[in-house]
Design an enzyme around this catalytic site. Structure first.
Site, PDB file in Angstrom:
ATOM      1  N   GLU A  17      80.479  16.499  19.958  1.00  0.00           N
ATOM      2  CA  GLU A  17      79.735  16.709  18.604  1.00  0.00           C
ATOM      3  C   GLU A  17      79.720  18.187  18.234  1.00  0.00           C
ATOM      4  O   GLU A  17      79.304  18.954  19.076  1.00  0.00           O
ATOM      5  CB  GLU A  17      78.385  15.994  18.684  1.00  0.00           C
ATOM      6  CG  GLU A  17      77.496  16.223  17.497  1.00  0.00           C
ATOM      7  CD  GLU A  17      75.937  15.870  17.734  1.00  0.00           C
ATOM      8  OE1 GLU A  17      75.771  14.590  17.565  1.00  0.00           O
ATOM      9  OE2 GLU A  17      75.239  16.884  17.529  1.00  0.00           O
ATOM     10  N   THR A  48      78.184  16.580  12.476  1.00  0.00           N
ATOM     11  CA  THR A  48      76.571  16.052  12.019  1.00  0.00           C
ATOM     12  C   THR A  48      76.704  16.374  10.552  1.00  0.00           C
ATOM     13  O   THR A  48      77.276  17.029   9.805  1.00  0.00           O
ATOM     14  CB  THR A  48      75.647  16.866  12.815  1.00  0.00           C
ATOM     15  OG1 THR A  48      75.595  18.502  12.555  1.00  0.00           O
ATOM     16  CG2 THR A  48      75.836  16.534  14.370  1.00  0.00           C
ATOM     17  N   TYR A  49      75.546  15.989  10.184  1.00  0.00           N
ATOM     18  CA  TYR A  49      75.273  15.836   8.511  1.00  0.00           C
ATOM     19  C   TYR A  49      73.857  16.469   8.544  1.00  0.00           C
ATOM     20  O   TYR A  49      72.873  15.675   8.903  1.00  0.00           O
ATOM     21  CB  TYR A  49      75.484  14.243   8.130  1.00  0.00           C
ATOM     22  CG  TYR A  49      75.153  14.464   6.379  1.00  0.00           C
ATOM     23  CD1 TYR A  49      76.233  14.559   5.803  1.00  0.00           C
ATOM     24  CD2 TYR A  49      73.910  14.014   5.891  1.00  0.00           C
ATOM     25  CE1 TYR A  49      76.083  14.248   4.495  1.00  0.00           C
ATOM     26  CE2 TYR A  49      73.705  13.981   4.491  1.00  0.00           C
ATOM     27  CZ  TYR A  49      74.902  14.060   3.646  1.00  0.00           C
ATOM     28  OH  TYR A  49      74.661  13.960   2.487  1.00  0.00           O
ATOM     29  N   ALA A  51      70.463  17.658   6.193  1.00  0.00           N
ATOM     30  CA  ALA A  51      69.805  17.656   4.913  1.00  0.00           C
ATOM     31  C   ALA A  51      69.926  18.852   4.042  1.00  0.00           C
ATOM     32  O   ALA A  51      69.850  19.117   2.815  1.00  0.00           O
ATOM     33  CB  ALA A  51      68.352  17.249   4.977  1.00  0.00           C
TER      34      ALA A  51
HETATM   35  P1  FAD Z   1      67.773   3.159  11.941  1.00  0.00           P
HETATM   36  O1  FAD Z   1      68.685   2.582  12.841  1.00  0.00           O
HETATM   37  O2  FAD Z   1      67.592   2.670  10.733  1.00  0.00           O
HETATM   38  O3  FAD Z   1      66.482   3.162  13.046  1.00  0.00           O
HETATM   39  C1  FAD Z   1      65.452   3.851  12.627  1.00  0.00           C
HETATM   40  C2  FAD Z   1      64.020   3.033  13.110  1.00  0.00           C
HETATM   41  O4  FAD Z   1      63.866   1.729  12.518  1.00  0.00           O
HETATM   42  C3  FAD Z   1      64.140   2.588  14.597  1.00  0.00           C
HETATM   43  O5  FAD Z   1      62.873   2.504  15.147  1.00  0.00           O
HETATM   44  C4  FAD Z   1      64.907   1.202  14.580  1.00  0.00           C
HETATM   45  O6  FAD Z   1      64.491   0.325  15.636  1.00  0.00           O
HETATM   46  C5  FAD Z   1      64.287   0.608  13.164  1.00  0.00           C
HETATM   47  N1  FAD Z   1      65.255  -0.368  12.595  1.00  0.00           N
HETATM   48  C6  FAD Z   1      66.687  -0.206  12.481  1.00  0.00           C
HETATM   49  N2  FAD Z   1      67.200  -0.873  11.816  1.00  0.00           N
HETATM   50  C7  FAD Z   1      65.973  -1.952  11.133  1.00  0.00           C
HETATM   51  C8  FAD Z   1      66.149  -3.084  10.588  1.00  0.00           C
HETATM   52  N3  FAD Z   1      67.106  -3.508  10.080  1.00  0.00           N
HETATM   53  N4  FAD Z   1      64.689  -3.744  10.440  1.00  0.00           N
HETATM   54  C9  FAD Z   1      63.653  -3.060  10.858  1.00  0.00           C
HETATM   55  N5  FAD Z   1      63.638  -1.917  11.802  1.00  0.00           N
HETATM   56  C10 FAD Z   1      64.834  -1.418  11.642  1.00  0.00           C
HETATM   57  N6  FAD Z   1      70.154  13.070  11.962  1.00  0.00           N
HETATM   58  C11 FAD Z   1      70.645  13.923  11.131  1.00  0.00           C
HETATM   59  O7  FAD Z   1      70.011  14.135   9.946  1.00  0.00           O
HETATM   60  N7  FAD Z   1      72.117  14.061  10.949  1.00  0.00           N
HETATM   61  C12 FAD Z   1      72.640  13.769  12.002  1.00  0.00           C
HETATM   62  O8  FAD Z   1      73.995  13.884  11.729  1.00  0.00           O
HETATM   63  C13 FAD Z   1      72.496  12.966  13.035  1.00  0.00           C
HETATM   64  N8  FAD Z   1      73.329  12.770  14.133  1.00  0.00           N
HETATM   65  C14 FAD Z   1      72.883  11.666  15.066  1.00  0.00           C
HETATM   66  C15 FAD Z   1      73.679  11.291  15.965  1.00  0.00           C
HETATM   67  C16 FAD Z   1      73.270  10.522  17.186  1.00  0.00           C
HETATM   68  C17 FAD Z   1      74.289  10.075  18.085  1.00  0.00           C
HETATM   69  C18 FAD Z   1      71.816   9.966  17.125  1.00  0.00           C
HETATM   70  C19 FAD Z   1      71.210   9.244  18.219  1.00  0.00           C
HETATM   71  C20 FAD Z   1      70.949  10.528  16.169  1.00  0.00           C
HETATM   72  C21 FAD Z   1      71.488  11.137  15.230  1.00  0.00           C
HETATM   73  N9  FAD Z   1      70.481  11.974  14.018  1.00  0.00           N
HETATM   74  C22 FAD Z   1      71.033  12.685  13.118  1.00  0.00           C
HETATM   75  C23 FAD Z   1      69.188  11.655  13.889  1.00  0.00           C
HETATM   76  C24 FAD Z   1      68.909  10.276  13.466  1.00  0.00           C
HETATM   77  O9  FAD Z   1      68.895  10.296  12.043  1.00  0.00           O
HETATM   78  C25 FAD Z   1      67.297   9.817  13.616  1.00  0.00           C
HETATM   79  O10 FAD Z   1      67.311   9.578  15.131  1.00  0.00           O
HETATM   80  C26 FAD Z   1      66.575   8.736  12.640  1.00  0.00           C
HETATM   81  O11 FAD Z   1      65.312   8.895  12.963  1.00  0.00           O
HETATM   82  C27 FAD Z   1      67.201   7.317  12.798  1.00  0.00           C
HETATM   83  O12 FAD Z   1      68.281   7.172  12.454  1.00  0.00           O
HETATM   84  P2  FAD Z   1      68.979   5.690  12.889  1.00  0.00           P
HETATM   85  O13 FAD Z   1      70.317   5.773  11.951  1.00  0.00           O
HETATM   86  O14 FAD Z   1      69.199   5.555  14.243  1.00  0.00           O
HETATM   87  O15 FAD Z   1      67.928   4.995  12.159  1.00  0.00           O
END
Ligand code: FAD
Length: 288
Positions: A17, A48-49, A51
């Site tokens: 990454e 990464t992306y 804000a």
């Molecule tokens: P989600 O999958 O939406 O999950 C967030 C929360 O909601 C969790 O508690 C989950 O259990 C819950 N949830 C998920 N789906 C549902 C549903 N359908 N119904 C109800 N609850 C649900 N951040 C950045 O800003 N830029 C990046 O480039 C970046 N890269 C990352 C790369 C990796 C490998 C990881 C692990 C994280 C990265 N992050 C990045 C951080 C990420 O944006 C945060 O961790 C964010 O808080 C959650 O994103 P997510 O896509 O996992 O969210």
């Protein structure tokens, strides 16, 4: 190449990454990072992306194109949706199509205190479902071996992860962790709940005590005794901490590979020196 193809050979996928330069940075830093990383021959590099925006000509999408076209390496563009409307995502899909982007790590993004999130895509699963309808991109998602901080339990978090996979995530990359047993326990639960897509283990080399404190506060990773002892002993000695952090990450990777994980995703922090040291010490393990 689409990311799921890389897992078909059965070998441990090894990926990196990187992050784009900040607005006040220089485009040269991207090339310096990529020059240093590309000859380590990772299976793919993710970008990464943020804000906060990026330097003109060095957005996530543009860097993902540079990786593919100039370095002949598969790339994946991260994308968050917490502050995006459908119109924003429609525009991004069009830009991705025109740039030949094939892979997207679809994320919700962190909710910024005091900033009202947009409501079109409450979760990454909603972003994936929508983009899948409007493109033929391949989607990956994030997962959390020690649970996402907003979930009440790991089981609840994995149930939500299943929704993300059912929406179309074909590959998952994990949050960083320092305790491999936490990853194995998560993997067992995820598989038991019917999540069958490849899951890569996210490894962050801890080479600086301050950086690690910040990361832990953000993601809540637990610290094994072996690890806290390293920080206590070497935290004030930058060279020793760097060497110990590299060795700890390499040790984690060797154990993960021996236990048959699908892949290792190394958070390089744009530091080719550290990525090189780790890659060199695990290269025979990863290849076999
Ligand atoms: P989600 O999958 O939406 O999950 C967030 C929360 O909601 C969790 O508690 C989950 O259990 C819950 N949830 C998920 N789906 C549902 C549903 N359908 N119904 C109800 N609850 C649900 N951040 C950045 O800003 N830029 C990046 O480039 C970046 N890269 C990352 C790369 C990796 C490998 C990881 C692990 C994280 C990265 N992050 C990045 C951080 C990420 O944006 C945060 O961790 C964010 O808080 C959650 O994103 P997510 O896509 O996992 O969210």
């Amino acid at each position: 190449m689409k990311i799921p193809e890389l897992f078909k050979s059965g070998k441990t996928v090894f990926s990196f990454e990187i992050f784009p330069p900040k607005k006040d940075g220089s485009i040269d830093t991207v090339y310096k990072t990529l020059d240093g990383l590309s000859d380590l021959k990772p299976d793919f590099i993710s970008v990464t992306y943020g804000a906060g925006g990026s330097l003109p000509g060095a957005s996530t999408r543009e860097i993902a194109c540079i990786i593919r076209e100039k370095y002949h390496t598969t790339s994946i563009a991260h994308l968050t949706c917490v502050n995006s409307t459908k119109a924003d995502i429609d525009r991004i899909i069009e830009e991705f199509k025109q740039s030949g982007i094939e892979n997207v790590l679809a994320l919700r993004g962190d909710i910024t205190p005091g900033v009202e999130p947009k409501h079109d895509f409450p979760h990454a699963s909603d972003l994936i479902a929508y983009m899948k309808q409007h493109s033929d991109l391949s989607f990956s998602g994030a997962c959390y071996p020690e649970s996402h901080t907003e979930s009440r339990t790991i089981d609840e978090d994995i149930d939500n992860l299943k929704i993300k996979v059912d929406a179309g995530a074909e590959h998952l990359i994990s949050q960083l962790f320092f305790d491999n047993s936490a990853f194995y326990s998560f993997l067992e639960k995820a598989r038991a709940k019917g999540i069958t897509v490849p899951i890569e283990a996210g490894i962050m080399p801890c080479v600086n005590a301050k950086q690690i404190q910040r990361m832990i506060t953000l993601c809540g990773a637990s610290l094994p005794l072996k690890f806290t002892k390293l920080i206590a002993k070497y935290g004030d000695n930058p060279e020793a901490m760097r060497d110990a952090g590299i060795a700890y990450a390499a040790d984690q990777i060797i154990d993960l590979a021996a236990n048959g994980v699908d892949g290792i995703h190394l958070y390089t922090m744009n530091n080719p020196y550290i990525a090189r040291k780790i890659s060199e010490s695990v290269s025979n393990v990863i290849k076999s």
